[in-house]
Scaffold this motif. Structure first.
Motif, PDB file in Angstrom:
ATOM      1  N   LEU A 140     -17.023 -13.699  -8.028  1.00 33.01           N
ATOM      2  CA  LEU A 140     -17.266 -12.254  -7.983  1.00 33.01           C
ATOM      3  C   LEU A 140     -16.010 -11.436  -7.672  1.00 33.01           C
ATOM      4  O   LEU A 140     -15.356 -11.603  -6.649  1.00 33.01           O
ATOM      5  CB  LEU A 140     -18.372 -11.881  -6.997  1.00 33.01           C
ATOM      6  N   SER A 141     -15.745 -10.497  -8.573  1.00 29.03           N
ATOM      7  CA  SER A 141     -14.607  -9.594  -8.399  1.00 29.03           C
ATOM      8  C   SER A 141     -14.921  -8.432  -7.479  1.00 29.03           C
ATOM      9  O   SER A 141     -14.020  -7.853  -6.870  1.00 29.03           O
ATOM     10  CB  SER A 141     -14.201  -9.027  -9.772  1.00 29.03           C
ATOM     11  N   ASP A 142     -16.211  -8.068  -7.367  1.00 27.51           N
ATOM     12  CA  ASP A 142     -16.592  -6.832  -6.687  1.00 27.51           C
ATOM     13  C   ASP A 142     -17.184  -7.090  -5.310  1.00 27.51           C
ATOM     14  O   ASP A 142     -18.136  -7.874  -5.174  1.00 27.51           O
ATOM     15  CB  ASP A 142     -17.641  -6.073  -7.515  1.00 27.51           C
ATOM     16  N   GLY A 143     -16.638  -6.405  -4.307  1.00 22.34           N
ATOM     17  CA  GLY A 143     -17.176  -6.525  -2.961  1.00 22.34           C
ATOM     18  C   GLY A 143     -16.576  -5.480  -2.050  1.00 22.34           C
ATOM     19  O   GLY A 143     -15.538  -4.881  -2.358  1.00 22.34           O
ATOM     20  N   ALA A 144     -17.256  -5.259  -0.932  1.00 20.79           N
ATOM     21  CA  ALA A 144     -16.800  -4.261   0.032  1.00 20.79           C
ATOM     22  C   ALA A 144     -17.059  -4.772   1.437  1.00 20.79           C
ATOM     23  O   ALA A 144     -18.028  -5.487   1.684  1.00 20.79           O
ATOM     24  CB  ALA A 144     -17.515  -2.927  -0.189  1.00 20.79           C
ATOM     25  N   GLY A 145     -16.189  -4.370   2.361  1.00 21.74           N
ATOM     26  CA  GLY A 145     -16.364  -4.800   3.736  1.00 21.74           C
ATOM     27  C   GLY A 145     -15.392  -4.099   4.673  1.00 21.74           C
ATOM     28  O   GLY A 145     -14.698  -3.155   4.291  1.00 21.74           O
ATOM     29  N   GLU A 146     -15.341  -4.606   5.886  1.00 21.03           N
ATOM     30  CA  GLU A 146     -14.554  -3.992   6.960  1.00 21.03           C
ATOM     31  C   GLU A 146     -13.324  -4.830   7.270  1.00 21.03           C
ATOM     32  O   GLU A 146     -13.401  -6.062   7.395  1.00 21.03           O
ATOM     33  CB  GLU A 146     -15.422  -3.884   8.218  1.00 21.03           C
ATOM     34  N   VAL A 147     -12.183  -4.159   7.394  1.00 21.82           N
ATOM     35  CA  VAL A 147     -10.952  -4.848   7.800  1.00 21.82           C
ATOM     36  C   VAL A 147     -11.097  -5.286   9.256  1.00 21.82           C
ATOM     37  O   VAL A 147     -11.392  -4.468  10.134  1.00 21.82           O
ATOM     38  CB  VAL A 147      -9.722  -3.934   7.638  1.00 21.82           C
ATOM     39  N   VAL A 148     -10.907  -6.581   9.503  1.00 23.30           N
ATOM     40  CA  VAL A 148     -11.016  -7.096  10.877  1.00 23.30           C
ATOM     41  C   VAL A 148      -9.663  -7.545  11.429  1.00 23.30           C
ATOM     42  O   VAL A 148      -9.521  -7.714  12.647  1.00 23.30           O
ATOM     43  CB  VAL A 148     -12.035  -8.256  10.965  1.00 23.30           C
ATOM     44  N   ALA A 149      -8.683  -7.727  10.557  1.00 20.83           N
ATOM     45  CA  ALA A 149      -7.339  -8.096  11.022  1.00 20.83           C
ATOM     46  C   ALA A 149      -6.337  -7.763   9.926  1.00 20.83           C
ATOM     47  O   ALA A 149      -6.674  -7.769   8.735  1.00 20.83           O
ATOM     48  CB  ALA A 149      -7.269  -9.588  11.364  1.00 20.83           C
ATOM     49  N   ALA A 150      -5.117  -7.473  10.342  1.00 17.79           N
ATOM     50  CA  ALA A 150      -4.038  -7.151   9.401  1.00 17.79           C
ATOM     51  C   ALA A 150      -2.827  -8.011   9.711  1.00 17.79           C
ATOM     52  O   ALA A 150      -2.470  -8.217  10.879  1.00 17.79           O
ATOM     53  CB  ALA A 150      -3.677  -5.672   9.488  1.00 17.79           C
TER      54      ALA A 150
ATOM     55  N   ARG B  70     -14.119  -8.580   6.468  1.00 18.78           N
ATOM     56  CA  ARG B  70     -15.479  -9.116   6.615  1.00 18.78           C
ATOM     57  C   ARG B  70     -16.323  -8.494   5.514  1.00 18.78           C
ATOM     58  O   ARG B  70     -16.654  -7.319   5.543  1.00 18.78           O
ATOM     59  CB  ARG B  70     -16.046  -8.756   8.001  1.00 18.78           C
ATOM     60  N   VAL B  71     -16.636  -9.306   4.517  1.00 18.52           N
ATOM     61  CA  VAL B  71     -17.358  -8.809   3.349  1.00 18.52           C
ATOM     62  C   VAL B  71     -18.833  -8.623   3.708  1.00 18.52           C
ATOM     63  O   VAL B  71     -19.476  -9.534   4.218  1.00 18.52           O
ATOM     64  CB  VAL B  71     -17.212  -9.773   2.159  1.00 18.52           C
ATOM     65  N   HIS B  72     -19.353  -7.446   3.425  1.00 17.25           N
ATOM     66  CA  HIS B  72     -20.770  -7.164   3.704  1.00 17.25           C
ATOM     67  C   HIS B  72     -21.635  -7.176   2.451  1.00 17.25           C
ATOM     68  O   HIS B  72     -22.856  -7.396   2.546  1.00 17.25           O
ATOM     69  CB  HIS B  72     -20.899  -5.812   4.401  1.00 17.25           C
ATOM     70  N   ALA B  73     -21.047  -6.932   1.290  1.00 19.38           N
ATOM     71  CA  ALA B  73     -21.823  -6.932   0.053  1.00 19.38           C
ATOM     72  C   ALA B  73     -20.894  -7.217  -1.123  1.00 19.38           C
ATOM     73  O   ALA B  73     -19.722  -6.856  -1.107  1.00 19.38           O
ATOM     74  CB  ALA B  73     -22.528  -5.586  -0.151  1.00 19.38           C
ATOM     75  N   ALA B  74     -21.459  -7.883  -2.130  1.00 18.67           N
ATOM     76  CA  ALA B  74     -20.738  -8.162  -3.370  1.00 18.67           C
ATOM     77  C   ALA B  74     -21.693  -7.899  -4.526  1.00 18.67           C
ATOM     78  O   ALA B  74     -22.909  -7.996  -4.377  1.00 18.67           O
ATOM     79  CB  ALA B  74     -20.246  -9.609  -3.401  1.00 18.67           C
ATOM     80  N   ALA B  75     -21.142  -7.551  -5.686  1.00 17.11           N
ATOM     81  CA  ALA B  75     -21.977  -7.153  -6.827  1.00 17.11           C
ATOM     82  C   ALA B  75     -21.653  -7.995  -8.050  1.00 17.11           C
ATOM     83  O   ALA B  75     -20.513  -8.410  -8.270  1.00 17.11           O
ATOM     84  CB  ALA B  75     -21.775  -5.670  -7.149  1.00 17.11           C
TER      85      ALA B  75
END
Length: 331
Positions: A58-68, A29-34
């Motif tokens: 966009l190549s850059d982003g960060a978020g939380e793993v919600v499923a694997a 779940r992506v929360h931010a991208a740059a």
């Protein structure tokens, strides 16, 4: 889910089903991208690597793993991660078969949910928020490898950076962490205090001092800089070489220049030293992990110019607003 697609000359908002992770994949779940300079080049059709039609930008982003997916061992639900600029380049040297990039030939991070190969993800430093973490994969890593890939940059050495873009500001911060003396060139003298607060020892106004390579030599007692991180290329390479010490290095991060289609170094500048010109292209996943470890150990915080929730506004500000630091989109 909301997801954005590249439909030149625009970035278009679309709706799509939330994907399910396959073997070896994680759903984030992506929360931010740059944004980075390459993202404007991709939008304009001017990037060196052809973009896939309809690609998620966009190549850059960060978020939380919600499923694997099946077989995933590196991460689990709840982990905070960022994507790597080169998903298939994990270590060693870059090879032609590894050149795929998110936001260009592969789907990127401008989407509510992103599928990543677990091998292409890196843990986010714990002290960083989502917007801060999203700035690291391209600009920060480019600055890191510019300073570290040529060998040990010892305390007391002199580093020169150009301007107030994301790469340059990260280079100032990393050089200061390494105990180096830092000189910054800029035309935005109103930012001198902010640059010095980040770690710059000297700020040179290159509009008032167009021959700033000579000024660098004056500030170093004639010795010149040990490392110049040149983020402008055609417009600045001659002065960068003049600024470099006898056995200094100039890291050349070439950007497109509408007025020049080649790098030109005068004979006088070339003959003035035995400096080495070096190229870097961001860095691999291992480099990103090493950099994140340093960021965490130092408690370093990226410089964010502005955050946006409106994607066209973010692109417009990045192109026209002369940002000091990174421009981030919150999703």
């Amino acid at each position: 889910m909301r997801t954005y697609r590249l439909e030149r000359p625009e970035i278009v908002l679309t709706q799509a089903p939330v994907p399910e992770p396959g073997p070896g994949e994680i759903l984030v779940r992506v929360h931010a991208a740059a944004l980075n300079k390459r993202d404007l080049l991709i939008l304009d059709g001017a990037y060196s690597l052809p973009a896939r039609p309809g690609v998620i930008p966009l190549s850059d982003g960060a978020g939380e793993v919600v499923a694997a997916g099946p077989g995933v061992t590196r991460f689990r639900a709840g982990d905070r991660v960022m994507g790597s600029y080169w998903p298939r380049w994990h270590d060693g040297r870059l090879r032609p078969e590894l050149v795929d990039q998110p936001g260009c030939t592969l789907d990127g991070m401008l989407t509510e949910y992103a599928l990543l190969d677990e091998q292409a993800a890196v843990a986010v430093p714990e002290h960083l928020g989502w917007a801060e973490a999203a700035t690291l994969p391209c600009a920060a890593l480019t600055a890191w490898t510019s300073l570290t890939a040529g060998g040990a940059l010892l305390p007391g050495r002199t580093v020169v950076t150009l301007g107030t873009g994301g790469v340059s500001l990260f280079a100032v911060q990393f050089a200061r962490l390494a105990g180096c003396r830092v000189i910054v060139t800029t035309s935005r003298t109103e930012h001198s205090d902010r640059l010095k607060a980040l770690g710059a020892d000297h700020v040179i106004d290159y509009t008032a001092t167009p021959q700033w390579g000579g000024r660098v030599r004056e500030l170093t007692g004639g010795r010149g800089a040990d490392l110049v991180v040149d983020t402008a290329g055609p417009a600045t390479i001659d002065q960068s070489v003049r600024a470099a010490g006898l056995y200094g290095e100039v890291v050349v991060l070439i950007t497109r220049d509408a007025a020049r289609d080649h790098l030109a170094i005068s004979h006088e500048a070339y003959a003035s030293s035995l400096a080495t010109l070096r190229r870097v292209f961001v860095g691999n996943r291992t480099d990103l992990e090493d950099m994140c470890a340093a960021v965490a150990a130092a408690g370093l915080r990226p410089v964010i110019d502005r955050t946006f929730t409106d994607v066209p506004d973010a692109y417009r500000h990045y192109r026209e607003g002369s940002p000091f630091g990174k421009v981030v989109i919150e999703l």
